[in-house]
Design an enzyme around this catalytic site. Sequence first.
Site: not given
Ligand code: PGA
Length: 264
Positions: A67, A136, A138, A143
């Site tokens: 992304d 959450n 995702h 999302e």
């Molecule tokens: P993080 O993010 O590794 O910074 O916790 C993971 C994500 O949002 O996919």
Amino acid sequence: MKVVILKDAAEVAKYGADIFIKQIKRKPDSVLGLATGSTPVALYKELISAYQSGRVSFKNVSSFNLDEYLGLTGTHPQSYRYFMSQQLFDHIDIEKSQTAVPPGDAEDPFSACEQYEHNIKQKGGIDIQLLGIGRNGHIGFNEPSSSLMSRTRVKTLTRATIDDNARFFGPDEYQPHLSITMGIGTILESKKVVLLATGANKAEAIKATVEGPLTAACPASALQMHEHVVLVIDEAAASQLADVDFYKHIEMENQKLLERLGRD
Ligand code: PGA
């Protein structure tokens, strides 16, 4: 789903990196799916040191990132293209022209999404996809409520994700609310998936991913449908799982079997 529970974040990074190194040794022109966020950073450090010590070469590897923020150019310090250069690409022998990140500055983001899907297919698909997970649930910027069949597209970020990522932006800095992300359907087409999670703040999302129902409310739960997925998590991220002992037992039995067969 294969759930590997390890002591801490350092062990998770090592285990995850070993999977990638073995993959590249087996297939030197592997197509990697890569991820940003804080969790993969330690894994990238492991890959860099494996490269520096001559254990692996990325010369024939190509990559697609999950992304990118819509509205940021690749030279913006908060862009995921910039992150990947800093954290990995600048330190290994991968051909930069073979690394793809969705174009956050595309004039026509909708056709850029279609082109991204096309480019993945042209390469023969992703051999192994690295994922983090949001609190959450995702994956990428898919999302909650994302279609489980979704393809690369423009997505609006939730307030929770915007807040989680605000720490990377200065107080007066523009923080995008839109992204281009591979879809869940795109991710599910990768031949293998490796999801990393560390820390207690991921425990609820991991529980929903492994033991919850298959639901768009937890996008990572779609991985229950994937044939080759491994979750590499630390004890803290595993702390809400009901069947920790069973997952550890499975992993022990797997290791014993592989040793007996002389495989890795
Ligand atoms: P993080 O993010 O590794 O910074 O916790 C993971 C994500 O949002 O996919």
